[in-house]
Design an enzyme around this catalytic site. Structure first.
Site, PDB file in Angstrom:
ATOM      1  N   ARG A  66       0.836  -1.212   0.000  1.00 13.44           N
ATOM      2  CA  ARG A  66       0.000   0.000   0.000  1.00 13.44           C
ATOM      3  C   ARG A  66       0.869   1.260   0.000  1.00 13.44           C
ATOM      4  O   ARG A  66       0.523   2.267  -0.603  1.00 13.44           O
ATOM      5  CB  ARG A  66      -0.892  -0.004   1.245  1.00 13.44           C
ATOM      6  N   ASP A 100      -2.637   8.094   3.255  1.00 16.31           N
ATOM      7  CA  ASP A 100      -1.803   8.054   2.040  1.00 16.31           C
ATOM      8  C   ASP A 100      -0.862   9.237   1.875  1.00 16.31           C
ATOM      9  O   ASP A 100      -0.091   9.286   0.901  1.00 16.31           O
ATOM     10  CB  ASP A 100      -2.692   7.903   0.792  1.00 16.31           C
ATOM     11  N   HIS A 115      -6.369   8.550  11.278  1.00 19.84           N
ATOM     12  CA  HIS A 115      -6.076   7.114  11.218  1.00 19.84           C
ATOM     13  C   HIS A 115      -4.600   6.828  10.982  1.00 19.84           C
ATOM     14  O   HIS A 115      -4.240   5.724  10.596  1.00 19.84           O
ATOM     15  CB  HIS A 115      -6.947   6.431  10.148  1.00 19.84           C
ATOM     16  N   CYS A 123       7.229   1.958  17.327  1.00 20.88           N
ATOM     17  CA  CYS A 123       7.782   0.840  18.081  1.00 20.88           C
ATOM     18  C   CYS A 123       6.657   0.129  18.838  1.00 20.88           C
ATOM     19  O   CYS A 123       5.844   0.774  19.497  1.00 20.88           O
ATOM     20  CB  CYS A 123       8.823   1.376  19.059  1.00 20.88           C
ATOM     21  N   GLY A 182     -15.875  12.339   0.062  1.00 16.72           N
ATOM     22  CA  GLY A 182     -15.337  11.023  -0.284  1.00 16.72           C
ATOM     23  C   GLY A 182     -15.226  10.041   0.858  1.00 16.72           C
ATOM     24  O   GLY A 182     -14.259   9.279   0.911  1.00 16.72           O
ATOM     25  N   SER A 184     -17.550   7.017   3.123  1.00 18.97           N
ATOM     26  CA  SER A 184     -18.813   6.274   3.221  1.00 18.97           C
ATOM     27  C   SER A 184     -19.538   6.602   4.522  1.00 18.97           C
ATOM     28  O   SER A 184     -20.693   6.221   4.695  1.00 18.97           O
ATOM     29  CB  SER A 184     -18.539   4.768   3.131  1.00 18.97           C
ATOM     30  N   ALA A 225     -14.904  14.353  -6.280  1.00 28.23           N
ATOM     31  CA  ALA A 225     -14.234  15.417  -5.522  1.00 28.23           C
ATOM     32  C   ALA A 225     -13.381  16.303  -6.429  1.00 28.23           C
ATOM     33  O   ALA A 225     -13.370  17.526  -6.282  1.00 28.23           O
ATOM     34  CB  ALA A 225     -13.372  14.785  -4.438  1.00 28.23           C
TER      35      ALA A 225
END
Ligand code: BJW
Length: 243
Positions: A66, A100, A115, A123, A182, A184, A225
């Site tokens: 990812r 991201d 998040h 660590c 954007g 849910s 968006a």
């Protein structure tokens, strides 16, 4: 859109909550929906502390993959529109659920990452946070104590970072305008923030090609968006020029 902003002034408090949909047009997949990550991968195997204890190699493999995807992506006009909006307003807070890093790369400043961030690790023993180099060993270890590092991401069942969550709640309560882009609106506590703003009489505007549970109380703007946010910025600019 003009009427939505007819009370806006340069000192109006403006708060934005973004989710995976804003990065979809940068090529970063969303979680839910037809092409979503959770269609092909089980969250309980990859995005819980129990999964990491059971199989840290598998979890790290998923996050390396990812991270590479996020690194190859570039911010899109939706991310840049929010940077422009921040520059126009004195009281602007951007809250994101995205990990991201695209808001940072676009240049957003007053940003709360609820998040975590996929380019950081922490660590497992003492929580010390490190930037992850783009090529990292499969199972990275803490340079200070040698303990296993984990992605600096909030998994299911884990608490959100306390300071960020406090500031996000305050920015939601104080908002005059609250923009939901954007997401849910299914994952809590982030999904509770627009409701908090609504209960405190903010104007809630939602940008999403699909309706969500939040659409019951938002002014719903159907669309992408990257197309709608630049139009919204032009409307805000016009309103500020006449207010
Ligand atoms: C476009 C578009 C375009 C497409 N333009 N739009 C109440 C009820 C039930 C359960 C719970 C509850 N409260 C808490 C829970 C549990 C859980 C939860 O919410 N579960 C629900 C799913 C049922 N929450 C938690 O576990 C949270 N922690 C917690 O509650 O802790 C309590 C605690 C307190 C004290 C001590 C200990 C514990 C943590 C949640 C962490 C979420 N983490 C994830 C994974 C991160 C890992 C990773 O990235 O790998 O975060 S889940 C995943 O969902 C990710 C996202 O940030 C998050 C939100 O998803 P998002 O952004 O909304 O994406 P999608 O895919 O869902 O939607 C995309 C949208 O974009 C769609 O609507 C499209 O239409 C739209 N779109 N193209 C605009 N071009």
């Amino acid at each position: 859109m003009k009427e939505l902003f007819d009370k806006l002034t340069q000192v109006s408090r403006f708060t934005v909550l973004t989710g995976a949909g804003i990065s979809a047009e940068s090529g970063v997949p969303t979680f839910r929906g037809k092409e979503g990550l959770w269609k092909k991968h089980k969250p309980e195997d990859l995005a819980t502390p129990q999964a990491f204890t059971r199989n840290p190699e598998l979890v790290w493999e998923w996050y390396h993959y990812r991270r590479e995807m996020a690194e190859k992506a570039s911010p899109n006009p939706g991310h840049y529109a929010l940077v422009e909006l921040e520059a126009l307003l004195a009281n602007f807070t951007l809250i994101t659920q995205n990990v991201d890093n695209l808001h940072v790369r676009a240049g957003s400043k007053n940003l709360l990452e609820l998040h975590g961030n996929i380019f950081r690790a922490r660590c497992s023993r003492d929580g010390m946070v490190f930037q992850l180099p783009s090529t990292s060993e499969t199972l990275p270890h803490c340079p200070a104590c040698g303990e296993l590092l984990r992605p600096d991401i909030v998994w299911f069942g884990e608490a959100l970072p306390e300071q960020e969550m406090k500031r996000a709640a305050a920015a939601s309560i104080e908002a005059d305008y609250f923009l939901v882009v954007g997401t849910s609106g299914l994952v809590y506590p982030a999904a509770g923030l627009p409701l908090l703003a609504h209960q405190n009489l903010a104007m809630i505007i939602e940008i999403n090609p699909e309706k969500t549970p939040l659409s019951e109380f938002t002014v719903y703007c159907p669309g992408k968006a990257s197309e709608i946010l630049p139009l919204l910025v032009e409307t805000v600019k016009f309103q500020l020029s006449v207010s």
